[in-house]
Motif scaffolding. Structure first.
Motif, PDB file in Angstrom:
ATOM      1  N   SER A 116       9.730 -14.992  -3.105  1.00  0.00           N
ATOM      2  CA  SER A 116       8.975 -13.896  -3.721  1.00  0.00           C
ATOM      3  C   SER A 116       7.819 -13.485  -2.814  1.00  0.00           C
ATOM      4  CB  SER A 116       8.404 -14.350  -5.072  1.00  0.00           C
ATOM      5  OG  SER A 116       9.458 -14.523  -5.991  1.00  0.00           O
ATOM      6  N   LYS A 117       7.268 -12.306  -3.074  1.00  0.00           N
ATOM      7  CA  LYS A 117       6.012 -11.886  -2.452  1.00  0.00           C
ATOM      8  C   LYS A 117       4.924 -12.042  -3.491  1.00  0.00           C
ATOM      9  CE  LYS A 117       3.316  -8.086  -0.586  1.00  0.00           C
ATOM     10  NZ  LYS A 117       3.228  -6.711  -0.105  1.00  0.00           N
ATOM     11  N   PRO A 118       3.818 -12.752  -3.297  1.00  0.00           N
ATOM     12  CA  PRO A 118       3.621 -13.701  -2.217  1.00  0.00           C
ATOM     13  C   PRO A 118       4.449 -14.954  -2.437  1.00  0.00           C
ATOM     14  CG  PRO A 118       1.795 -13.838  -3.788  1.00  0.00           C
ATOM     15  CD  PRO A 118       2.719 -12.737  -4.251  1.00  0.00           C
TER      16      PRO A 118
ATOM     17  N   LYS B  82       2.732  -5.119  18.156  1.00  0.00           N
ATOM     18  CA  LYS B  82       3.769  -4.079  18.044  1.00  0.00           C
ATOM     19  C   LYS B  82       3.248  -2.912  17.203  1.00  0.00           C
ATOM     20  CE  LYS B  82       7.382  -6.674  16.639  1.00  0.00           C
ATOM     21  NZ  LYS B  82       8.687  -7.359  16.514  1.00  0.00           N
ATOM     22  N   ARG B  83       2.589  -3.252  16.067  1.00  0.00           N
ATOM     23  CA  ARG B  83       2.028  -2.193  15.216  1.00  0.00           C
ATOM     24  C   ARG B  83       0.995  -1.362  15.977  1.00  0.00           C
ATOM     25  NH1 ARG B  83       2.910  -3.219   9.556  1.00  0.00           N
ATOM     26  NH2 ARG B  83       4.335  -4.950   9.564  1.00  0.00           N
ATOM     27  N   GLU B  84       0.149  -2.058  16.754  1.00  0.00           N
ATOM     28  CA  GLU B  84      -0.896  -1.355  17.503  1.00  0.00           C
ATOM     29  C   GLU B  84      -0.269  -0.420  18.549  1.00  0.00           C
ATOM     30  OE1 GLU B  84      -3.895  -0.990  16.891  1.00  0.00           O
ATOM     31  OE2 GLU B  84      -4.685  -0.172  18.765  1.00  0.00           O
TER      32      GLU B  84
ATOM     33  N   THR C  38       6.361 -11.431   2.516  1.00  0.00           N
ATOM     34  CA  THR C  38       6.008 -10.010   2.392  1.00  0.00           C
ATOM     35  C   THR C  38       7.336  -9.261   2.390  1.00  0.00           C
ATOM     36  OG1 THR C  38       5.763  -9.752   4.792  1.00  0.00           O
ATOM     37  CG2 THR C  38       3.743 -10.192   3.528  1.00  0.00           C
ATOM     38  N   ILE C  39       7.281  -7.962   2.070  1.00  0.00           N
ATOM     39  CA  ILE C  39       8.535  -7.205   1.932  1.00  0.00           C
ATOM     40  C   ILE C  39       9.238  -7.083   3.279  1.00  0.00           C
ATOM     41  CG2 ILE C  39       9.484  -4.927   1.329  1.00  0.00           C
ATOM     42  CD1 ILE C  39       8.067  -5.413  -1.216  1.00  0.00           C
ATOM     43  N   GLU C  40       8.511  -6.626   4.280  1.00  0.00           N
ATOM     44  CA  GLU C  40       9.075  -6.544   5.632  1.00  0.00           C
ATOM     45  C   GLU C  40       8.877  -7.900   6.298  1.00  0.00           C
ATOM     46  OE1 GLU C  40      10.676  -3.909   6.439  1.00  0.00           O
ATOM     47  OE2 GLU C  40       9.914  -2.439   5.008  1.00  0.00           O
ATOM     48  N   VAL C  41       9.400  -8.023   7.510  1.00  0.00           N
ATOM     49  CA  VAL C  41       9.375  -9.358   8.098  1.00  0.00           C
ATOM     50  C   VAL C  41       8.285  -9.548   9.150  1.00  0.00           C
ATOM     51  CG1 VAL C  41      11.023  -9.034   9.973  1.00  0.00           C
ATOM     52  CG2 VAL C  41      10.986 -11.184   8.704  1.00  0.00           C
TER      53      VAL C  41
ATOM     54  N   VAL D 110      -3.657  -8.552   5.217  1.00  0.00           N
ATOM     55  CA  VAL D 110      -2.247  -8.974   5.112  1.00  0.00           C
ATOM     56  C   VAL D 110      -1.487  -8.428   6.317  1.00  0.00           C
ATOM     57  CG1 VAL D 110      -0.146  -8.875   3.719  1.00  0.00           C
ATOM     58  CG2 VAL D 110      -2.366  -8.991   2.591  1.00  0.00           C
ATOM     59  N   LYS D 111      -1.531  -7.108   6.472  1.00  0.00           N
ATOM     60  CA  LYS D 111      -0.910  -6.446   7.610  1.00  0.00           C
ATOM     61  C   LYS D 111      -1.737  -5.236   7.916  1.00  0.00           C
ATOM     62  CE  LYS D 111       3.768  -7.638   6.691  1.00  0.00           C
ATOM     63  NZ  LYS D 111       5.101  -7.307   6.306  1.00  0.00           N
ATOM     64  N   ARG D 112      -1.858  -4.907   9.194  1.00  0.00           N
ATOM     65  CA  ARG D 112      -2.560  -3.684   9.511  1.00  0.00           C
ATOM     66  C   ARG D 112      -1.507  -2.584   9.456  1.00  0.00           C
ATOM     67  NH1 ARG D 112      -3.166   0.179  12.718  1.00  0.00           N
ATOM     68  NH2 ARG D 112      -5.008   0.689  13.950  1.00  0.00           N
TER      69      ARG D 112
END
Ligand code: XMP
Length: 321
Positions: free
Chosen positions: A312-314, A109-111, A317-320, A150-152
């Motif tokens: 908590s993070k970790p 989805k991010r890509e 993560t903040i978003e899902v 962690v996330k792109r």
């Protein structure tokens, strides 16, 4: 990584602004530049810095990708018009939803958002305007989390070895890449941005798509958008770092008017954090939580369950997605 962080304690905001105006002007050269303003702290700061550096040679756009909060484009365009910065709203909703159709994997989805934003929408805007560079508000945490795997983050390009000139036809200039969010806010304040902008809770680049588990469709985004506005209204006075609503993919059994109602689940998250690197759930009063549940289940059609994230993070993560 070879980018050197400027820590909040070391940051001289006025000195930084002066230096970045010079650097941005020299990086953009003599040509035209464009930037996208989402209304978040990072892009707002870059927009003002860019206008100070380039004046009318910078053209600012708000990309209506169909994934933003209710009324966001209008609100931001009016606010910046009041600061002397004209903003053009580009309607690209259909393009984004077409690119997201059928995708459920978070990184896919991010890509899809990255490609639609940089290649399709900005590729076209750059070509039509004759611009040579794109200014954007990548910050230090974005780079760090992406390189750590962690996330792109959708705005990381060159640090992943993407040659933007070759891939999209323009050069990318990133004036706040050495700052974390707290530093960006300090610079925003020093630039004279109104507090409603520099103190705004962070909002992710992929917008509400980062808050929909599973396929991102106009209907599912509309649902999370409504829940988001309730969460933002109810939690605005908490002083928390960030608060959000998430739409789950699984449906659950509920009951309404004595009848089975197989419906949607919304998860509420509210974070205490300073820079999004680590975070903990805000200790909200139980009455606040039950009010959120009552409002969301009565005002958002189809929702029968509301939960609160207590991780908590970790490791969260903040978003899902
Ligand atoms: P996470 O979810 O990684 O979020 O704990 C950390 C901070 O970054 C925001 N975020 C994003 N911002 N593109 C962005 O520009 C993204 O893909 C993205 N994912 C998360 C998030 O809202 C939080 O403030």
């Amino acid at each position: 990584m070879d980018i050197q962080e400027i820590k909040l304690e070391e940051l001289d905001a006025d000195g930084f602004i002066e230096e970045q105006i010079k650097e941005t002007a020299s990086a953009a050269g003599e040509g035209l530049a464009v930037n996208a303003l989402s209304g978040g702290v990072d892009s707002s700061v870059v927009t003002i810095l860019g206008h100070k550096a380039l004046g009318e040679r910078l053209k600012t756009y708000f990309i209506e990708n169909g994934l933003m909060r209710e009324g966001e484009g209008q609100y931001i365009a009016e606010l910046f018009a009041g600061l002397g910065v004209p903003v053009e709203i580009i309607d690209a909703k259909d393009e984004f939803f077409a690119a997201l159709a059928g995708l459920t994997d978070p990184e896919e989805k991010r890509e899809a958002i990255t490609q639609t934003f940089y290649k399709d929408v900005f590729g076209r805007l750059v070509k039509d305007s004759g611009a040579e560079s794109l200014l954007q508000g990548t910050n230090y945490t974005d780079v760090e989390e992406t390189l750590a795997g962690v996330k792109r983050q959708h705005n990381i390009l060159e640090q992943l070895g993407i040659d933007t000139q070759k891939a999209f036809g323009y050069k990318v200039v990133e004036p706040i890449i050495r700052l974390r969010k707290s530093g960006v806010r300090k610079v925003g304040k020093a630039l004279g941005l109104p507090e409603e902008l520099y103190a705004r809770p962070p909002f992710p680049g992929p917008a509400l798509a980062a808050r929909v588990i599973g396929e991102v469709t106009p209907e599912r985004v509309a649902l999370v958008r409504k829940a988001t506005s309730i969460v933002e209204e109810e939690l605005a006075d908490t002083g928390a770092f960030q608060y959000l609503a998430i739409l789950h993919e699984d449906k659950v059994t509920g009951v309404r008017d004595g009848k089975r109602d197989y419906g949607q689940q919304i998860e509420v998250r509210c974070w205490d954090s300073t820079d999004a690197v680590i975070g903990s759930p805000t200790d909200l009063p139980f009455a606040t939580l039950t009010k959120l549940a009552a409002r969301i289940t009565s005002e958002v059609p189809g929702v029968v369950s509301v939960t609160y994230n207590i991780t908590s993070k970790p490791p969260s993560t903040i978003e899902v997605v």
